[in-house]
Design a protein around this motif. Structure first.
Motif, PDB file in Angstrom:
ATOM      1  N   LEU A  69       0.836  -1.205   0.000  1.00 13.55           N
ATOM      2  CA  LEU A  69       0.000   0.000   0.000  1.00 13.55           C
ATOM      3  C   LEU A  69       0.866   1.248   0.000  1.00 13.55           C
ATOM      4  O   LEU A  69       0.524   2.258  -0.589  1.00 13.55           O
ATOM      5  N   LYS A  70       1.989   1.152   0.703  1.00 11.07           N
ATOM      6  CA  LYS A  70       2.856   2.310   0.830  1.00 11.07           C
ATOM      7  C   LYS A  70       3.670   2.536  -0.434  1.00 11.07           C
ATOM      8  O   LYS A  70       4.097   3.638  -0.714  1.00 11.07           O
ATOM      9  N   MET A 114     -11.026   0.123   4.774  1.00 11.84           N
ATOM     10  CA  MET A 114      -9.864   1.015   4.729  1.00 11.84           C
ATOM     11  C   MET A 114      -9.437   1.257   3.283  1.00 11.84           C
ATOM     12  O   MET A 114      -9.174   2.399   2.878  1.00 11.84           O
ATOM     13  N   ASN A 116     -11.927   3.511   1.456  1.00 17.01           N
ATOM     14  CA  ASN A 116     -11.806   4.911   1.862  1.00 17.01           C
ATOM     15  C   ASN A 116     -10.534   5.551   1.327  1.00 17.01           C
ATOM     16  O   ASN A 116     -10.525   6.722   0.970  1.00 17.01           O
ATOM     17  N   SER A 117      -9.460   4.763   1.291  1.00 15.26           N
ATOM     18  CA  SER A 117      -8.184   5.326   0.852  1.00 15.26           C
ATOM     19  C   SER A 117      -8.101   5.465  -0.660  1.00 15.26           C
ATOM     20  O   SER A 117      -7.411   6.330  -1.168  1.00 15.26           O
ATOM     21  N   PHE A 118      -8.763   4.558  -1.391  1.00 17.21           N
ATOM     22  CA  PHE A 118      -8.671   4.568  -2.848  1.00 17.21           C
ATOM     23  C   PHE A 118     -10.065   4.524  -3.485  1.00 17.21           C
ATOM     24  O   PHE A 118     -10.435   3.534  -4.110  1.00 17.21           O
TER      25      PHE A 118
END
Ligand SMILES: Nc1nc2c(ncn2[C@@H]2O[C@H](COP(=O)(O)OP(=O)(O)O)[C@@H](O)[C@H]2O)c(=O)[nH]1
Ligand SMILES: [Mg+2]
Length: 285
Positions: free
Chosen positions: A163-164, A190, A193-195
């Motif tokens: 992910l990082k 998660m 929401n992040s992508f």
């Protein structure tokens, strides 16, 4: 070789051609309209299991599928690391499977690309490439694929690392595999929401759960040139250029190169001195 375009080619003929490519034969990739799907993700995330399930589903949908699995290889022997050989869990006349090793200086991506094109030109509808995961190769695979899938699994430190890394930006879709595991719901939320713009699929590859939806998406995917992200293509081009320059260098300077390898191994020279000497040899070209 210009018999690279031939839709009636047998599996045996394809296998022979692939061996030649693996051994460094210069083959111009033939034209093919087949969709090339790159599958990356940390080791153990379930890529091989997922590809098996996807290939099964696609073959059941009447498609001819080629699978290329990239094996990590030992830098010393150059061969595939034993025990790491990946096998599909079924065979079918419309399924071609081949694992190739990352050997020598030749980039795996260049071979994988040429092999994918050969399979496409031989009548296969979709070619799926599995990479080792976690590195430069992932970028390269994104550059040579029409569709790239990043496989993650819940509660895995490696998945968090993925992910990082920039790879998530390049991947066209995320597959959250092992959705049967604890924590998968939280991880999914998660990710969502992040992508928010990414296609995110949830699968349990082991039981082919969610695979139908994923393969339908793969079949309906229309690759457009501009989805091939600049970063992936830049990295691939740079790598190809390095390789061409290096092989040009080796053609003229193999002896000097080997001399320097020996000198550094015997500690007669520091590695950076060797590089300086090799650069001087290059300028004499
Ligand atoms: N619980 C669970 N295990 C899975 C799933 N998919 C794969 N596995 C297991 O995860 C391990 C690694 O799978 P593999 O396909 O070899 O991963 P790869 O290294 O990414 O190719 C194997 O033991 C699989 O049986 C899944 O959806 N759920
Ligand atoms: Mg695998």
């Amino acid at each position: 070789m210009d018999e690279s375009n031939n839709t009636s080619r047998s599996k045996r003929e394809i296998a022979k051609l692939i061996t030649q490519i693996e051994n460094g034969a210069e083959l111009t990739p033939p034209h093919s309209e087949a969709t090339v799907v790159g599958v990356t993700g940390a080791p153990g995330s379930g890529k091989s299991t997922l590809i098996s399930a996807m290939a099964r589903a696609l073959v059941d949908k009447g498609k001819k599928i080629g699978v290329i699995a990239v094996d990590p290889s030992s830098p010393i022997s150059g061969g595939a690391v034993l025990g790491d050989r990946i096998r599909l869990n079924f065979t079918h006349e419309n399924l071609f499977f081949r694992s190739i090793a990352t050997r020598g200086m030749r980039s795996i991506s260049k071979s994988a690309y040429t092999i994918a094109k050969v399979l496409g030109a031989s009548g296969y509808d979709m070619i799926i490439i599995e990479t080792v995961g976690g590195g430069q190769e992932d970028y390269e695979i994104c550059a040579i694929s029409d569709l790239s899938l990043l496989v993650l699994c819940p509660e895995s430190g490696d998945s968090i690392q993925m992910l990082k890394s920039g790879i998530i930006e390049l991947a066209d879709a995320i597959v959250l595999n092992k959705s049967d595991m604890e924590g998968s719901e939280i991880f999914y939320t998660m990710l969502k929401n992040s992508f928010p713009e990414k296609h995110i699929f949830r699968t349990v590859a082991l039981y082919s759960k969610g695979v139908d939806e994923l393969t339908s998406f793969m079949l309906s995917w229309k690759s457009v040139e501009d989805h091939r992200k600049e970063a992936a293509i830049r990295s691939f081009l740079a790598m190809m250029l390095k390789e061409e320059l290096f092989s040009g260098f080796l053609k003229e300077n193999r002896d000097v190169f080997e001399e320097n390898v020996r000198a550094v191994a015997k500690r007669e020279k520091e590695i950076y001195e060797a590089i300086e000497d090799l650069m001087r040899a290059k300028h004499k070209l």
